[in-house]
Design an enzyme around this catalytic site. Structure first.
Site, PDB file in Angstrom:
ATOM      1  CE  LYS A 115      21.776  38.494 -15.157  1.00  0.00           C
ATOM      2  NZ  LYS A 115      22.462  37.183 -15.085  1.00  0.00           N
TER       3      LYS A 115
ATOM      4  N   GLY B  79      24.427  31.325 -13.376  1.00  0.00           N
ATOM      5  CA  GLY B  79      25.759  30.847 -13.713  1.00  0.00           C
ATOM      6  C   GLY B  79      26.848  31.655 -13.039  1.00  0.00           C
TER       7      GLY B  79
ATOM      8  NE  ARG C 205      24.750  28.432 -17.993  1.00  0.00           N
ATOM      9  CZ  ARG C 205      24.506  29.710 -17.705  1.00  0.00           C
ATOM     10  NH1 ARG C 205      23.475  30.034 -16.939  1.00  0.00           N
ATOM     11  NH2 ARG C 205      25.302  30.654 -18.162  1.00  0.00           N
TER      12      ARG C 205
ATOM     13  CG  ASP D 157      25.129  38.128 -21.469  1.00  0.00           C
ATOM     14  OD1 ASP D 157      25.171  36.930 -21.813  1.00  0.00           O
ATOM     15  OD2 ASP D 157      25.540  38.531 -20.369  1.00  0.00           O
TER      16      ASP D 157
ATOM     17  CE  LYS E 133      26.675  33.563 -22.413  1.00  0.00           C
ATOM     18  NZ  LYS E 133      27.297  34.244 -21.254  1.00  0.00           N
TER      19      LYS E 133
ATOM     20  NE  ARG F 109      20.886  33.559 -23.766  1.00  0.00           N
ATOM     21  CZ  ARG F 109      21.379  34.300 -22.791  1.00  0.00           C
ATOM     22  NH1 ARG F 109      22.486  35.004 -22.992  1.00  0.00           N
ATOM     23  NH2 ARG F 109      20.787  34.339 -21.607  1.00  0.00           N
TER      24      ARG F 109
END
Length: 426
Positions: free
Chosen positions: A20, A92, A120, A313, A340, A344
Site C-alpha cells: 500500500k 492517512g 486523526r 501496523d 490509527k 487500536r
C-alpha cells in the site's frame, strides 16, 4: 459480514496484494514526474484509489486496470488547481503526503477525508510545513481536517521529529524538493523509508546520515517503470494463520522485505516461529523475497523500543498470535496505535477478549497472557481493515464460527482477503 470457521490446515503458494505504501507513492511521484510512469503490482484498494482520484482531479491522466497503472506525469508544476475539495477517503498516507506536495503548489486546495480522517492528528505535519513558510489552516489551528492550503514559496528547514513517522518525514521531504536550500528530517527511530528509496528510483539525490535524511530543493523527477512488491503488512496475517494452525506450510511470493518494515519477521522469530526468506532480489531500490512459513510452537515475548516503528501496523495480528503462544507477551512504546483508523490498543483488547483471550490494554500497548483456547465470537471491525483481518485470523484458530461485521473495510488494503483464506485453508 465475513464468516470464518476453524481451519484444520493451511497450505499452498500465494501472492498478497501490492504494498500500500509503495502504491501510494508510485502514483504521487509519477504524477509529479516528467513523462510516463508505468506501475505493475499496484494495490487497487480503496485508499490507493483515493490517491489516483485526487491527482486526476488536478489534471493528471491516470489509466488503471486492476493492478496495472499508467501515469502521464506533467512535472512538479503541471498540476492544476482543483475546482472542488480533494477527498482522501480513509487514507492517512494520502492526506499527509499530499499536504507536503500541495504546500509547494502555486494555488489553493482543500484536503478532507471521511469521519476517521477527521479525528486523526494533522498538526504533526502542518507544524513543520508552517516552519517552511506554508500557509495551512484547519480545525483547531490545523490539528484536524479539512486542511485549507495556500501553496507557495518555501524555505528548507532542519527538523527533528518527536515521532518516528514515515508520513511526517515524507511530507517534509516532498515539500523540501521545491524549497530553497536543503531540507532535513531527523527521527528518534528510523521509520519506513519507501519515500527515500522511490525518490532515488525517480532520479532524486537523497542523502542519509544516521537517522537524518536530507534533500536539496529544485530537483526534478523522471518517469519510470515501477514494480510494487507484495505488502508485508498483508502477508503478516497469513504468516500468523500458518503459525497457529497445526500441520500448516505456506509460500508467499514476491513480498517486500524492506528492513524498515520487517519487524513482523523479527517478532515472529522472537516468538519461536519458523520462517525462511528465499529468492532475495532488489527491484526499484526495494528488497523483495519469497517467504516460506511453517506452523510453530509460539512463545511469549517483549516487543518494544526501536522495533515498534517497524511493525506498528502488524501489532493487531501479533496480539492474536500472542493469545495462542505459551506465556506472556508485552507490547509497549506503541502509543501511535491510538491514532490509527481506530484506537487500536482499545479495539484489539475489546475484540480479542470476545474470543476468551486474556488481553489487558495499557497506556502504550498491550499485555497478553497466552495459551487460552479461543472460542468463535461476533466481532466488529469498527471500520478498521487491520482489526477486521486480525480477528478473522483469530477465527481460524477458534472453536466454532466467527463473524466479522463491517468486513468491507478489509478492501482498503487486502482486496480478495476472504477468497485467499478460502483458497489456502483446509
Amino acid at each position: 459480514m465475513l464468516r470464518v470457521t476453524k481451519a484444520d490446515k493451511i497450505e499452498g503458494t500465494v501472492r498478497v496484494p501490492g504494498d500500500k505504501s509503495i502504491s501510494h507513492r508510485a502514483v504521487m511521484f509519477g504524477s509529479l514526474a516528467e513523462g510516463k510512469t508505468t506501475i505493475s503490482g499496484f494495490l487497487p484498494g480503496a485508499d490507493c484509489l483515493s490517491t489516483i482520484d485526487c491527482f486526476r482531479r488536478m489534471g493528471i491522466t491516470i489509466e488503471q486496470q486492476g493492478d496495472q497503472v499508467t501515469v502521464y506525469g506533467k512535472g512538479w508544476y503541471g498540476l492544476k488547481e482543483p475546482d472542488q475539495r480533494l477527498d482522501v477517503g480513509n487514507s492517512g498516507t494520502t492526506i499527509r503526503l499530499m499536504t507536503g506536495i500541495m504546500a509547494t503548489q502555486p494555488f489553493h486546495s482543500v484536503l478532507e477525508g471521511d469521519e476517521s480522517i477527521a479525528k486523526r492528528p494533522m498538526r504533526r505535519v502542518v507544524g513543520p510545513l508552517r516552519e517552511m513558510g506554508a500557509k495551512i489552516d484547519g480545525r483547531q489551528n490545523g490539528e484536524y481536517t479539512p486542511l485549507a492550503i495556500r501553496g507557495g514559496k518555501l524555505n528548507g528547514i532542519s527538523y527533528r521529529s518527536p515521532v518516528a513517522s514515515a508520513q511526517v518525514k515524507s511530507a517534509i521531504l516532498l515539500a523540501g524538493l521545491q524549497a530553497d536550500g536543503t531540507t532535513s528530517v531527523e527521527e528518534p527511530h528510523l521509520s519506513r523509508d519507501h519515500t527515500e528509496r522511490m525518490l532515488k528510483a525517480f532520479g532524486i539525490d537523497v542523502r542519509h546520515e544516521g537517522s537524518r535524511v536530507s534533500v536539496s530543493g529544485g530537483q526534478t523527477l523522471k518517469g519510470r517503470d515501477i514494480f510494487v512488491p507484495g505488502d508485508i503488512s498483508s502477508a503478516a496475517f497469513l504468516i500468523a494463520a500458518v503459525m497457529m494452525v497445526p500441520d500448516s506450510s505456506l509460500v508467499i511470493e514476491q513480498v517486500g522485505i524492506n528492513p524498515t518494515r520487517t519487524g513482523i519477521i523479527d517478532a515472529v522469530q522472537a516468538m519461536g516461529g519458523r520462517l525462511e526468506i528465499v529468492n532475495e532480489r532488489l527491484i526499484n531500490e526495494e528488497p523483495v523475497a519469497d517467504l516460506h512459513v511453517f506452523h510453530s510452537e509460539l512463545r511469549g515475548t517483549v516487543i518494544e523500543g526501536d522495533l515498534i516503528p517497524r511493525l506498528i501496523d502488524e501489532i493487531p495480528v501479533i496480539a492474536v498470535m500472542a493469545a495462542q503462544a505459551n506465556g506472556r507477551t508485552v507490547i509497549r512504546d506503541a502509543q501511535e496505535l491510538k491514532v490509527k483508523e481506530t484506537d487500536r490498543i482499545a479495539t484489539v483488547a475489546s475484540q480479542l477478549a470476545k474470543f476468551g483471550a486474556s488481553v489487558t490494554p495499557t497506556e502504550d500497548g498491550l499485555v497478553i497472557e497466552g495459551g487460552k483456547s479461543l472460542v468463535g465470537a461476533e466481532i466488529d471491525s469498527m471500520g478498521d481493515h487491520r482489526i477486521g483481518m486480525a480477528m478473522a485470523i483469530a477465527g481460524l484458530a477458534a472453536e466454532g464460527e466467527t463473524t466479522i461485521a463491517n468486513a468491507e473495510a478489509i478492501n482498503v488494503s487486502f482486496p480478495g482477503f476472504a477468497e485467499t483464506l478460502e483458497r489456502i485453508t483446509r
